[in-house]
Design a protein around this motif. Structure first.
Motif, PDB file in Angstrom:
ATOM      1  N   GLN A   1     -10.934   7.515  -5.806  1.00 23.42           N
ATOM      2  CA  GLN A   1     -10.138   8.021  -4.780  1.00 23.42           C
ATOM      3  C   GLN A   1     -11.060   8.459  -3.751  1.00 23.42           C
ATOM      4  O   GLN A   1     -12.170   8.965  -3.823  1.00 23.42           O
ATOM      5  CB  GLN A   1      -9.169   9.319  -5.533  1.00 23.42           C
TER       6      GLN A   1
ATOM      7  N   ASN B   1       0.813  -1.302  -0.005  1.00 22.83           N
ATOM      8  CA  ASN B   1      -0.092  -0.057  -0.130  1.00 22.83           C
ATOM      9  C   ASN B   1       0.698   1.252   0.093  1.00 22.83           C
ATOM     10  O   ASN B   1       0.558   2.327  -0.733  1.00 22.83           O
ATOM     11  CB  ASN B   1      -0.963  -0.099   1.128  1.00 22.83           C
TER      12      ASN B   1
ATOM     13  N   THR C   1      -7.928   5.226  -8.181  1.00 25.05           N
ATOM     14  CA  THR C   1      -6.542   4.771  -7.718  1.00 25.05           C
ATOM     15  C   THR C   1      -6.337   3.325  -7.724  1.00 25.05           C
ATOM     16  O   THR C   1      -7.696   2.741  -7.928  1.00 25.05           O
ATOM     17  CB  THR C   1      -6.201   5.430  -6.593  1.00 25.05           C
TER      18      THR C   1
ATOM     19  N   SER D   1       0.621   4.070  -3.156  1.00 24.60           N
ATOM     20  CA  SER D   1       0.117   5.101  -2.767  1.00 24.60           C
ATOM     21  C   SER D   1       1.117   6.238  -2.912  1.00 24.60           C
ATOM     22  O   SER D   1       0.886   7.280  -3.393  1.00 24.60           O
ATOM     23  CB  SER D   1      -0.668   5.405  -1.568  1.00 24.60           C
ATOM     24  N   ARG D   2       2.461   6.051  -2.700  1.00 25.50           N
ATOM     25  CA  ARG D   2       3.545   6.852  -3.057  1.00 25.50           C
ATOM     26  C   ARG D   2       3.777   7.086  -4.390  1.00 25.50           C
ATOM     27  O   ARG D   2       4.174   8.101  -5.256  1.00 25.50           O
ATOM     28  CB  ARG D   2       4.812   6.261  -2.539  1.00 25.50           C
TER      29      ARG D   2
ATOM     30  N   SER E   1      -9.061   3.175   0.155  1.00 25.55           N
ATOM     31  CA  SER E   1      -8.147   4.062  -0.550  1.00 25.55           C
ATOM     32  C   SER E   1      -7.224   4.405   0.452  1.00 25.55           C
ATOM     33  O   SER E   1      -6.646   5.698   0.437  1.00 25.55           O
ATOM     34  CB  SER E   1      -8.448   4.937  -1.534  1.00 25.55           C
TER      35      SER E   1
ATOM     36  N   ARG F   1      -5.004  -0.015  -5.650  1.00 21.65           N
ATOM     37  CA  ARG F   1      -4.951  -0.596  -4.300  1.00 21.65           C
ATOM     38  C   ARG F   1      -4.726  -2.150  -4.495  1.00 21.65           C
ATOM     39  O   ARG F   1      -5.524  -2.718  -5.139  1.00 21.65           O
ATOM     40  CB  ARG F   1      -5.608  -0.310  -3.288  1.00 21.65           C
TER      41      ARG F   1
ATOM     42  N   ALA G   1       0.829   9.154  -5.789  1.00 21.55           N
ATOM     43  CA  ALA G   1       0.898  10.701  -5.297  1.00 21.55           C
ATOM     44  C   ALA G   1       2.165  11.589  -5.974  1.00 21.55           C
ATOM     45  O   ALA G   1       2.122  12.835  -5.975  1.00 21.55           O
ATOM     46  CB  ALA G   1       1.204  10.639  -3.634  1.00 21.55           C
TER      47      ALA G   1
ATOM     48  N   THR H   1      -3.636   5.200   2.550  1.00 22.05           N
ATOM     49  CA  THR H   1      -2.318   5.571   2.217  1.00 22.05           C
ATOM     50  C   THR H   1      -1.325   4.976   3.104  1.00 22.05           C
ATOM     51  O   THR H   1      -1.461   4.922   4.277  1.00 22.05           O
ATOM     52  CB  THR H   1      -2.216   7.273   2.019  1.00 22.05           C
TER      53      THR H   1
END
Lengths: 317, 189
Positions: free
Chosen positions: A270, A165, A249, A169-170, A275, A251, A173, A277
């Protein structure tokens, strides 16, 4: 009531159980790593054990087997998770149950790979088996299912691997590629040097296999081989870009449903509950009469997982 | 590929909804020559159709070597058959036409190095073997990296057929060595 704990496994989880047991009113009377053990019927001093391990590379002078000869109430099995026959963890559990002791597992292997065997041994024993720590660290997932009653929970889905995760998520982002974020995660200690278990979805799959075993309540037995598993290595930045353009997004989502167990990268909106982070974990329980329940929190880490172990111990009092 | 079903006309007769315009989708294929698209659109407006959108899959070719074009239009149901007839009379190859009721929408991302080179065939096979029609398509590749390319497909799917459609996409992706990022349908509120 104070219980006497025998802890197998001197990694982050076992070490934290040793540190925190006193805070819960329990004593650790035996503590072992793979090559040595320390036994003290009056209760071990955590800092003395940690110092010895740091100084000499052993936790005490006794051999690991001595743990089973100690006078303990609960075996805490926190050795590394192994697949297939789930050894040596499974034999540790078997031995404790044969001696009519309780077992609290942080090791996922025996519950994911040999659930029916484990339950059969438990049925023959005065002891019981608890394994909250094997699924989602500090998050009280199994105790919530137990409170609701497994037959009233129709499905569990969510994010149960903090490493995967964090990476996804990185990547989303920062617009960075997989290799770059993996290296960063390894620097931060979020990913292991060999990240296979996490990024290939195996760790998440084991947790959802355990959930499937609990939810099926003995009707169907699941093991890792029964799960459909896909990791995150094949999710490039381009896929995250396209998902974000459309308010979504990706996951690594696990599912334990009537159809079985599946772990795969999935498109989700999102800002939706799933979702999460960073290393955050979440599980969503689908109930028959009460809609969805979302429980989130820290799914890994020494003190976090030890918290789940000690909650299980307290249930045995 | 050559299956030509024309269910729009019979739908129109069956529901007899008079003058209310309804959306329709027509799939055509055109030779790659100047003026072809314009020539194909004339019979639509000439027969009372109102063009909503034209998706010209430039760069992709049908197995016959033509360019696939998807036209969304609105017209009263009783005009639709006339429009399709007029297109065929004008020599346009109509692959599929109908007032189909695609009640659900599903989005998937396909990942792989060959995703863009082989896209036409992928899309064609999804549309011909699933109860789905492509609504839009977006491609992403990062120059100068070795990251795989991705394609985002938004499919309109006949109600209740999402699982079947995803199964078709999965099989096709497996055959082509692509990865699929599927949507999570439930529980993603």
């Amino acid at each position: 009531m104070s219980l006497r704990l025998a802890v197998l496994g001197a990694g982050a989880v076992g070490g934290s159980v040793l540190d925190l047991a006193g805070d819960y009113g329990h004593d650790v009377v035996a503590f072992a790593d793979s090559s040595s053990s320390a036994v003290d019927p009056a209760g071990l001093d955590p800092s003395a054990v940690h110092d010895r391990k740091e100084r000499d590379g052993v936790v005490g002078d006794a051999d690991p087997e001595s743990v089973f000869d100690a006078d303990y109430d609960v075996l805490v099995e926190a050795t590394p998770t192994t697949l297939g026959d789930a050894e040596p963890g499974f034999s540790h559990v078997e031995r404790a149950l044969a001696d009519d002791r309780h077992v609290v597992l942080a090791n996922k292997g025996p519950v994911a790979e040999r659930y029916a065997d484990l339950r059969a041994l438990e049925a023959e024993s005065e002891g019981t088996v608890q394994f909250e720590a094997a699924v989602g660290g500090a998050i009280p997932i199994l105790s919530t299912i137990s409170d609701l009653g497994a037959p009233h929970v129709t499905a569990a889905r969510g994010v149960l691997n903090g490493t995967a995760n964090f990476i996804l998520s990185r990547m989303a982002a920062e617009g960075l590629d997989y290799e770059h974020v993996l290296a960063e995660a390894q620097d931060l200690g979020v990913a292991e040097a060999d990240p296979t278990f996490d990024v290939d979805g195996i760790d998440a799959a084991l947790k959802f296999v355990i959930l499937a075993n609990v939810l099926s309540d003995g009707e169907t037995e699941y093991a890792l081989d029964d799960a459909e598993v896909e990791g995150i290595r094949n999710v490039p930045g381009t896929a995250l870009d396209l998902a974000a353009e459309d308010g979504r997004t990706v996951r690594l989502i696990g599912e334990a449903t009537a159809d079985g167990v599946r772990v795969a990268p999935r498109l989700i909106p999102q800002g939706s509950a799933l979702s999460v982070t960073g290393t955050q974990n979440i599980v969503q329980l689908e109930t028959k009469h009460a809609g969805q329940l979302n429980i989130s929190g820290r799914g890994a880490g020494g003190p976090e997982t030890a918290t789940a172990v000690l909650s299980d111990v307290s249930r045995l009092e | 590929m050559s299956a030509q079903d024309l269910d729009g006309g019979s739908d129109a007769e069956a529901d007899g909804s008079g003058e209310m315009p309804k959306p329709h989708t027509i799939r055509l294929e055109l030779a790659d020559e100047p003026g072809q698209l314009l020539a194909a659109l004339a019979p639509i407006s000439d027969n009372g159709g109102n063009l909503l959108s034209i998706f010209h899959e430039r760069g992709n070719l049908t197995p016959r070597g033509h360019i696939p074009v998807e036209v969304d239009l609105e017209c009263p149901p009783d005009r639709f058959e006339r429009i399709v007839d007029a297109l065929r009379d004008a020599g346009v190859n109509v692959i599929r036409a109908g007032a189909e009721h695609f009640g659900e929408e599903v989005m998937v991302i396909l990942v792989g190095d060959t995703v863009d080179s082989d896209l036409s065939d992928t899309l064609h096979r999804i549309e011909s073997s699933a109860d789905a029609t492509l609504q839009d398509l977006s491609l992403s590749a990062r120059e100068g990296t070795d990251e795989a390319s991705s394609a985002r497909l938004r499919l309109a799917v006949r109600s209740g057929r999402v699982d079947e459609t995803l199964a078709v996409v999965r099989d096709l992706a497996a055959e082509k060595g692509l990865h699929v990022v599927e949507p999570l349908a439930e529980g993603s509120q």
